[in-house]
Design a protein around this motif. Sequence first.
Motif, PDB file in Angstrom:
ATOM      1  N   ILE A 196      43.819  41.175  26.867  1.00 62.52           N
ATOM      2  CA  ILE A 196      43.709  41.554  25.455  1.00 62.52           C
ATOM      3  C   ILE A 196      42.271  41.391  24.972  1.00 62.52           C
ATOM      4  CG2 ILE A 196      44.327  40.872  23.089  1.00 62.52           C
ATOM      5  CD1 ILE A 196      47.143  40.269  24.170  1.00 62.52           C
ATOM      6  N   ARG A 197      41.657  40.262  25.303  1.00 62.27           N
ATOM      7  CA  ARG A 197      40.305  39.967  24.812  1.00 62.27           C
ATOM      8  C   ARG A 197      39.246  40.851  25.468  1.00 62.27           C
ATOM      9  NH1 ARG A 197      36.057  40.321  23.480  1.00 62.27           N
ATOM     10  NH2 ARG A 197      34.538  38.778  22.811  1.00 62.27           N
ATOM     11  N   TYR A 198      39.422  41.141  26.749  1.00 64.22           N
ATOM     12  CA  TYR A 198      38.415  41.886  27.496  1.00 64.22           C
ATOM     13  C   TYR A 198      39.002  43.198  28.007  1.00 64.22           C
ATOM     14  CZ  TYR A 198      36.067  37.424  27.202  1.00 64.22           C
ATOM     15  OH  TYR A 198      35.505  36.281  26.726  1.00 64.22           O
ATOM     16  N   PRO A 199      38.894  44.263  27.220  1.00 64.19           N
ATOM     17  CA  PRO A 199      39.461  45.551  27.639  1.00 64.19           C
ATOM     18  C   PRO A 199      38.762  46.157  28.851  1.00 64.19           C
ATOM     19  CG  PRO A 199      38.151  45.815  25.649  1.00 64.19           C
ATOM     20  CD  PRO A 199      38.230  44.337  25.925  1.00 64.19           C
ATOM     21  N   GLU A 200      37.642  45.572  29.256  1.00 63.11           N
ATOM     22  CA  GLU A 200      36.927  46.040  30.439  1.00 63.11           C
ATOM     23  C   GLU A 200      37.603  45.580  31.733  1.00 63.11           C
ATOM     24  OE1 GLU A 200      34.219  45.465  26.969  1.00 63.11           O
ATOM     25  OE2 GLU A 200      35.673  44.197  27.989  1.00 63.11           O
ATOM     26  N   VAL A 201      38.407  44.534  31.653  1.00 63.20           N
ATOM     27  CA  VAL A 201      39.137  44.041  32.827  1.00 63.20           C
ATOM     28  C   VAL A 201      40.373  44.923  32.997  1.00 63.20           C
ATOM     29  CG1 VAL A 201      40.329  42.080  33.883  1.00 63.20           C
ATOM     30  CG2 VAL A 201      38.299  41.680  32.452  1.00 63.20           C
ATOM     31  N   ALA A 202      40.425  45.650  34.113  1.00 64.86           N
ATOM     32  CA  ALA A 202      41.533  46.582  34.348  1.00 64.86           C
ATOM     33  C   ALA A 202      42.795  45.872  34.820  1.00 64.86           C
ATOM     34  CB  ALA A 202      41.122  47.634  35.374  1.00 64.86           C
ATOM     35  N   LYS A 203      42.604  44.877  35.695  1.00 59.70           N
ATOM     36  CA  LYS A 203      43.750  44.094  36.165  1.00 59.70           C
ATOM     37  C   LYS A 203      43.257  42.721  36.579  1.00 59.70           C
ATOM     38  CE  LYS A 203      43.773  45.763  40.928  1.00 59.70           C
ATOM     39  NZ  LYS A 203      44.528  46.338  42.011  1.00 59.70           N
ATOM     40  N   ILE A 204      44.203  41.807  36.683  1.00 61.47           N
ATOM     41  CA  ILE A 204      43.869  40.440  37.058  1.00 61.47           C
ATOM     42  C   ILE A 204      45.038  39.861  37.835  1.00 61.47           C
ATOM     43  CG2 ILE A 204      44.647  39.528  34.833  1.00 61.47           C
ATOM     44  CD1 ILE A 204      42.328  37.466  35.091  1.00 61.47           C
ATOM     45  N   ASN A 205      44.715  39.147  38.904  1.00 61.22           N
ATOM     46  CA  ASN A 205      45.738  38.502  39.737  1.00 61.22           C
ATOM     47  C   ASN A 205      45.501  37.001  39.732  1.00 61.22           C
ATOM     48  OD1 ASN A 205      45.994  41.191  40.390  1.00 61.22           O
ATOM     49  ND2 ASN A 205      45.910  40.876  42.580  1.00 61.22           N
ATOM     50  N   TYR A 206      46.595  36.246  39.771  1.00 61.66           N
ATOM     51  CA  TYR A 206      46.495  34.797  39.894  1.00 61.66           C
ATOM     52  C   TYR A 206      47.198  34.371  41.174  1.00 61.66           C
ATOM     53  CZ  TYR A 206      47.155  29.828  39.165  1.00 61.66           C
ATOM     54  OH  TYR A 206      47.160  28.473  39.333  1.00 61.66           O
ATOM     55  N   ASP A 207      46.471  33.683  42.045  1.00 67.74           N
ATOM     56  CA  ASP A 207      47.022  33.164  43.297  1.00 67.74           C
ATOM     57  C   ASP A 207      47.110  31.644  43.178  1.00 67.74           C
ATOM     58  OD1 ASP A 207      47.557  32.216  45.855  1.00 67.74           O
ATOM     59  OD2 ASP A 207      46.176  33.599  46.836  1.00 67.74           O
ATOM     60  N   PRO A 208      48.316  31.107  42.967  1.00 68.88           N
ATOM     61  CA  PRO A 208      48.454  29.658  42.768  1.00 68.88           C
ATOM     62  C   PRO A 208      48.192  28.848  44.035  1.00 68.88           C
ATOM     63  CG  PRO A 208      50.607  30.672  42.864  1.00 68.88           C
ATOM     64  CD  PRO A 208      49.596  31.788  42.886  1.00 68.88           C
ATOM     65  N   ASP A 209      48.409  29.447  45.206  1.00 72.33           N
ATOM     66  CA  ASP A 209      48.173  28.720  46.453  1.00 72.33           C
ATOM     67  C   ASP A 209      46.687  28.416  46.635  1.00 72.33           C
ATOM     68  OD1 ASP A 209      50.890  28.890  47.022  1.00 72.33           O
ATOM     69  OD2 ASP A 209      50.644  30.774  48.118  1.00 72.33           O
ATOM     70  N   LYS A 210      45.865  29.396  46.346  1.00 73.41           N
ATOM     71  CA  LYS A 210      44.422  29.219  46.483  1.00 73.41           C
ATOM     72  C   LYS A 210      43.766  28.819  45.165  1.00 73.41           C
ATOM     73  CE  LYS A 210      44.175  32.415  50.304  1.00 73.41           C
ATOM     74  NZ  LYS A 210      43.765  33.710  50.789  1.00 73.41           N
ATOM     75  N   HIS A 211      44.549  28.894  44.088  1.00 78.77           N
ATOM     76  CA  HIS A 211      44.067  28.540  42.747  1.00 78.77           C
ATOM     77  C   HIS A 211      42.903  29.434  42.331  1.00 78.77           C
ATOM     78  CE1 HIS A 211      44.253  25.046  39.750  1.00 78.77           C
ATOM     79  NE2 HIS A 211      45.437  25.603  39.834  1.00 78.77           N
ATOM     80  N   ASN A 212      43.072  30.757  42.568  1.00 78.12           N
ATOM     81  CA  ASN A 212      42.033  31.740  42.285  1.00 78.12           C
ATOM     82  C   ASN A 212      42.508  32.793  41.303  1.00 78.12           C
ATOM     83  OD1 ASN A 212      40.246  30.624  44.144  1.00 78.12           O
ATOM     84  ND2 ASN A 212      40.922  31.955  45.800  1.00 78.12           N
ATOM     85  N   LEU A 213      41.557  33.339  40.552  1.00 77.64           N
ATOM     86  CA  LEU A 213      41.781  34.520  39.726  1.00 77.64           C
ATOM     87  C   LEU A 213      40.942  35.646  40.311  1.00 77.64           C
ATOM     88  CD1 LEU A 213      41.629  33.139  36.078  1.00 77.64           C
ATOM     89  CD2 LEU A 213      43.602  34.180  37.192  1.00 77.64           C
ATOM     90  N   ASN A 214      41.533  36.826  40.396  1.00 78.20           N
ATOM     91  CA  ASN A 214      40.845  38.004  40.901  1.00 78.20           C
ATOM     92  C   ASN A 214      40.771  39.034  39.773  1.00 78.20           C
ATOM     93  OD1 ASN A 214      39.621  39.791  42.608  1.00 78.20           O
ATOM     94  ND2 ASN A 214      41.489  40.361  43.686  1.00 78.20           N
ATOM     95  N   PHE A 215      39.571  39.275  39.258  1.00 77.24           N
ATOM     96  CA  PHE A 215      39.341  40.217  38.172  1.00 77.24           C
ATOM     97  C   PHE A 215      38.963  41.566  38.767  1.00 77.24           C
ATOM     98  CE2 PHE A 215      38.297  36.018  36.695  1.00 77.24           C
ATOM     99  CZ  PHE A 215      38.712  35.968  35.376  1.00 77.24           C
ATOM    100  N   THR A 216      39.551  42.651  38.240  1.00 77.19           N
ATOM    101  CA  THR A 216      39.210  43.989  38.716  1.00 77.19           C
ATOM    102  C   THR A 216      38.642  44.815  37.568  1.00 77.19           C
ATOM    103  OG1 THR A 216      40.964  43.937  40.369  1.00 77.19           O
ATOM    104  CG2 THR A 216      40.070  46.101  39.811  1.00 77.19           C
ATOM    105  N   PHE A 217      37.471  45.403  37.827  1.00 80.64           N
ATOM    106  CA  PHE A 217      36.810  46.311  36.899  1.00 80.64           C
ATOM    107  C   PHE A 217      36.781  47.678  37.573  1.00 80.64           C
ATOM    108  CE2 PHE A 217      35.261  42.083  36.151  1.00 80.64           C
ATOM    109  CZ  PHE A 217      35.175  41.975  34.766  1.00 80.64           C
ATOM    110  N   ILE A 218      36.861  48.744  36.769  1.00 77.88           N
ATOM    111  CA  ILE A 218      36.887  50.091  37.349  1.00 77.88           C
ATOM    112  C   ILE A 218      35.710  50.911  36.840  1.00 77.88           C
ATOM    113  CG2 ILE A 218      38.197  52.232  37.626  1.00 77.88           C
ATOM    114  CD1 ILE A 218      40.746  50.618  37.159  1.00 77.88           C
ATOM    115  N   HIS A 219      34.962  51.465  37.794  1.00 74.40           N
ATOM    116  CA  HIS A 219      33.852  52.376  37.516  1.00 74.40           C
ATOM    117  C   HIS A 219      34.383  53.792  37.698  1.00 74.40           C
ATOM    118  CE1 HIS A 219      30.384  54.848  38.657  1.00 74.40           C
ATOM    119  NE2 HIS A 219      29.667  54.030  37.911  1.00 74.40           N
TER     120      HIS A 219
END
Length: 172
Positions: free
Chosen positions: A23-46
């Motif tokens: 909601i806050r960042y409309p530039e972020v197309a998708k985001i994944n959360y991996d609880p095992d690795k405790h990571n967030l994966n942000f995807t931007f699209i050109h």
Amino acid sequence: MVFHYKGSEDITNSVSLLISILIRYPEVAKINYDPDKHNLNFTFIHSGIISDQELYQLKDNILSSIEMYNILEGKTPEVVKLDYNITDNLTMIEILRDVDTLVQEEIALMVELFRQYIKNSLITDDNESLVDEDLVIQEELIEHMLESIKNKSENKRLYAFRDEGRVLVFNK
């Protein structure tokens, strides 16, 4: 928005985090959360294909900016990776970050860097209906949710993306 899940409050915090970021960042197309690795994966699209030279320069500029930010903040991130995937006539650029050292201000920095480097080719959703006060509230929610999931163990992989003006969250 209220979410009801069978399960712990942790899932609700994770879902709220992903929704608030989108909601806050409309530039972020998708985001994944991996609880095992405790990571967030942000995807931007050109909206186009970026040349290898441009991708190398983009990667170098963004990663060095994130590194400098963390040095200034006195933090040592566990994971900071940038990767890309070219599909059809689009370039998907992903940034992988560990949740433990990530803060809302760094997310804002990443988004601003993409705005500057990709400019008019960055695919964004329309969030013009949000006023400055709403944006500040979303930033506070992001910071709160990041802090709440840092010390909690969660077991659900979450995947959130935009679809025709809506934010959808799925449990993988």
